[in-house]
Scaffold this active site. Structure first.
Site, PDB file in Angstrom:
ATOM      1  N   SER A 283      39.363  38.079  40.889  1.00  0.00           N
ATOM      2  CA  SER A 283      38.374  38.452  41.893  1.00  0.00           C
ATOM      3  C   SER A 283      36.983  38.647  41.296  1.00  0.00           C
ATOM      4  CB  SER A 283      38.792  39.745  42.599  1.00  0.00           C
ATOM      5  OG  SER A 283      39.930  39.540  43.392  1.00  0.00           O
ATOM      6  N   GLN A 284      35.993  38.490  42.147  1.00  0.00           N
ATOM      7  CA  GLN A 284      34.606  38.791  41.807  1.00  0.00           C
ATOM      8  C   GLN A 284      34.503  40.245  41.347  1.00  0.00           C
ATOM      9  OE1 GLN A 284      32.122  38.600  45.252  1.00  0.00           O
ATOM     10  NE2 GLN A 284      30.238  39.142  44.173  1.00  0.00           N
TER      11      GLN A 284
END
Length: 227
Positions: free
Chosen positions: A76-77
């Protein structure tokens, strides 16, 4: 591509922290989080994200964006990792369930903040590599098993917090049952072909459920083996 020099990683990591802090401020009207706690930012600063991405992606390890990790999955970011962690708000005595270990990055951030993290990953190769990576980094408060995240981890419940790192079309009932009164569940909800709704769900002392929307997000789907 091999590892970058430590100094380059350190500079990239510092820039990432500044970007995450700026994005927190910019999205505060939606999230209610104008800034993230020192504990969350410290975890983001100390967990070496470059150890959790494939070698060919390491140039981008400290970019504020998701990256592919194989098997159709992503890491994930970092802003989303920080936001979801902030929303979950695990204290040092918390027992946390994570659904979707992936590379183990979010797991490591949670393990930096909580007493114990249990993580369910449906893809054996990812589960095994995440487990090995976390062991090498000396996270000894993590347990990972291969399984259907829809079912949670009943024999280790209840949990102070539950984080789901894949999008479910509805909130899995088992996760609500396994959430301790006073606990929080952070989960993206919606169809995987569309933008999803990141939600924080709380359970009060009487077992009543309260949910609020936080932010539009895009996650890979939470695959339920029964479907």
């Amino acid at each position: 591509m091999g590892d970058k020099p430590a100094s380059a990683d350190e500079a990239a990591r510092q820039l990432l922290l500044e970007q995450v802090a700026a994005e927190a401020s910019e999205t505060a009207g939606l999230t209610g989080c104008a800034h993230f706690s020192d504990r969350v930012m410290r975890a983001l600063a100390t967990v070496p994200r470059h150890r959790f991405v494939p070698v060919e992606q390491r140039t981008w390890a400290y970019a504020d964006r998701p990256l592919p990790i194989g098997h159709g999955q992503t890491i994930s970011q970092p802003f989303i990792v920080a936001l979801m962690t902030e929303l979950l708000a695990p204290d040092p005595q918390a027992t946390v369930l994570e659904i979707g270990a992936g590379s183990g990055y979010q797991t490591a951030v949670l393990a930096s903040l909580a007493r114990q993290v249990y993580s369910v990953e449906r893809i054996p190769e990812l589960a095994h590599s995440a487990e090995q990576r976390l062991r090498q980094l000396q996270f000894d408060n993590v347990a990972i098993r291969v399984g259907d995240g829809w079912d949670g981890w009943a024999n280790c419940a209840p949990f102070d917090g539950i984080m789901v790192t894949a999008a479910a079309e509805e909130v899995p009932p088992a996760l609500l049952r396994q959430l301790k009164p006073g606990g929080r569940l952070v989960i993206p909800v919606g169809h995987h072909h569309c933008t999803q709704d990141l939600r924080v769900i709380g359970k009060d002392a009487q077992g009543r459920i309260v949910s609020r929307s936080v932010l539009p997000v895009v996650f890979v789907p939470l695959v339920h083996e029964g479907e």
